[in-house]
Design a protein around this motif. Structure first.
Motif, short mmCIF file in Angstrom:
data_model
loop_
_atom_site.label_atom_id
_atom_site.label_comp_id
_atom_site.label_asym_id
_atom_site.label_seq_id
_atom_site.Cartn_x
_atom_site.Cartn_y
_atom_site.Cartn_z
N ASP A 125 0.78 -0.87 0.34
CA ASP A 125 -0.16 0.36 -0.10
C ASP A 125 1.25 1.06 0.30
OD1 ASP A 125 -2.97 1.33 0.68
OD2 ASP A 125 -1.67 2.23 1.67
N THR A 126 0.73 2.29 -1.03
CA THR A 126 1.30 3.84 -0.85
C THR A 126 -0.45 5.14 -0.74
OG1 THR A 126 0.72 4.07 -3.26
CG2 THR A 126 2.72 2.74 -2.51
N SER A 127 -0.85 4.70 0.17
CA SER A 127 -1.50 6.12 -0.02
C SER A 127 -2.29 5.36 1.52
CB SER A 127 -2.80 5.56 -1.31
OG SER A 127 -3.89 4.10 -0.86
N SER A 128 -2.60 4.52 1.79
CA SER A 128 -3.03 4.33 3.37
C SER A 128 -4.61 4.53 3.03
CB SER A 128 -2.48 5.49 4.21
OG SER A 128 -1.12 4.80 5.10
N PHE A 129 -5.63 4.55 1.75
CA PHE A 129 -6.40 4.37 2.28
C PHE A 129 -7.10 3.30 2.20
CE2 PHE A 129 -10.43 5.01 -1.47
CZ PHE A 129 -11.07 6.08 -0.34
N ALA A 130 -8.45 3.19 2.38
CA ALA A 130 -9.21 1.67 2.47
C ALA A 130 -10.85 1.82 2.53
CB ALA A 130 -8.97 1.04 3.66
N GLY A 131 -11.43 2.97 1.69
CA GLY A 131 -12.55 3.60 1.76
C GLY A 131 -12.90 4.24 3.43
N ASP A 132 -14.03 3.59 3.73
CA ASP A 132 -14.53 3.83 4.99
C ASP A 132 -14.45 2.76 6.23
OD1 ASP A 132 -16.62 5.55 4.19
OD2 ASP A 132 -17.40 3.52 3.00
N GLY A 133 -12.66 1.56 6.11
CA GLY A 133 -12.68 1.14 7.33
C GLY A 133 -11.73 0.09 6.09
N LEU A 134 -10.98 -0.47 6.89
CA LEU A 134 -9.70 -1.01 6.90
C LEU A 134 -10.22 -2.87 7.52
CD1 LEU A 134 -7.08 -3.11 5.84
CD2 LEU A 134 -5.83 -1.70 8.06
#
Length: 291
Positions: A125-134
């Motif tokens: 992962d390079t963005s730390s983006f997980a939508g509404d939750g990981l």
């Protein structure tokens, strides 16, 4: 925490729901595969009153086409959770972000999660983006305690005898309320998240100084902020009351002195207001020193 499972065509259409609060079912993979059991598997979960979610196993290719293929298979109901299963090393971090954002745009009102293991989250992962939750997978023998620093929502902690998960909700009703969109949300932060508050504040408010590192529950931060806002409102009310009383006194003094002559009304009022401002400054100093 509450317990749930995730299933695919490897599991039967009718399965045990005892002790479970949620079930997340695989529907599609790429742009050509659909789990032939998913409709009946969903019904088993709904018959038991469980929170339901559905996932897509992503493959290389068009993220838009895969997202649309996934969504085309579901007649969504309110509260259905949607998930991207990121396990193929040929799918980049940018690809997974694109899929999640496309589904969020096409299915507003539905929570969209990212599923991956710890290696993918830390090393790919390079963005730390997980939508509404990981939704993090790690079989570390510590259910509900994955070894990551980032906020997470669901921990898949074993696959024996079936993929089993713990989710960070007090009960099924709380998860359902969240899935329905009833919990407060700001910049992707949920009430039950934990934040590295110093880092978050410095990123959210880069011009502020004096922020300290540390971790705090969002609920705690909101409660603290609400408390201080109430104190500020009470203090403001005190200041306004003082101003009102001072203005009334000034008006009476102007009338009394004006009747006896010697100074004009404007001169009297100017002197009185200068004294009132000095008193107001002292009051402000006192209020800002309160705990």
């Amino acid at each position: 925490m509450i317990k749930g499972i995730d299933i695919s065509s490897y599991q039967p259409s009718v399965y045990s729901t005892r002790g479970l609060d949620f079930v997340i079912t695989k529907i599609t993979e790429g742009t050509s595969y659909t789990n032939p059991k998913w409709v009946r598997q969903r019904q088993t979960a709904r018959d038991a009153g469980l929170v339901t979610g559905f996932y897509h196993f992503v493959r290389p290719g068009s993220m838009t086409a895969q997202a649309n293929y996934f969504l085309s298979k579901i007649n969504l109901l309110a509260g259905d959770i949607l998930v991207l299963d990121w396990e193929d090393p040929r799918v980049s971090s940018a690809d997974k972000d694109a899929w999640i954002r496309h589904v969020q745009a096409k299915a507003p009102g539905h929570r969209v999660l990212l599923y991956c293991n710890v290696d993918y989250w830390i090393n790919r992962d390079t963005s730390s983006f997980a939508g509404d939750g990981l939704w993090i997978a790690q079989y570390n023998g510590r259910p509900g305690r994955p070894s990551i620093q980032a906020p997470w929502l669901i921990h898949q902690y074993t696959s024996d005898p079936i993929d089993t998960n713990l989710a960070q909700f007090d009960d099924r009703a709380a998860m359902r309320a969240w899935a329905m969109g009833d919990s407060s949300k700001e910049d992707g932060v949920q009430l039950d998240d934990r934040l590295a508050i110093g880092d978050w504040l410095k990123n959210r408010f880069p011009d502020e100084e004096g922020l300290q590192d540390g971790e705090i529950y969002v609920k705690t931060a909101l409660a603290s902020g609400y408390g201080w806002s109430r104190i500020a409102a009470d203090n403001s009310a005190q200041v306004l009351a003082q101003l009102g009383a001072q203005q009334a006194t000034i008006d009476k003094l102007v009338d009394a002195l004006g009747q006896k002559g010697g100074l004009t009304a404007a001169e009297i009022k100017g002197a009185a207001e200068a004294g009132a401002q000095a008193a107001l400054d002292r009051l402000g100093d006192a209020l800002t020193k309160e705990d």
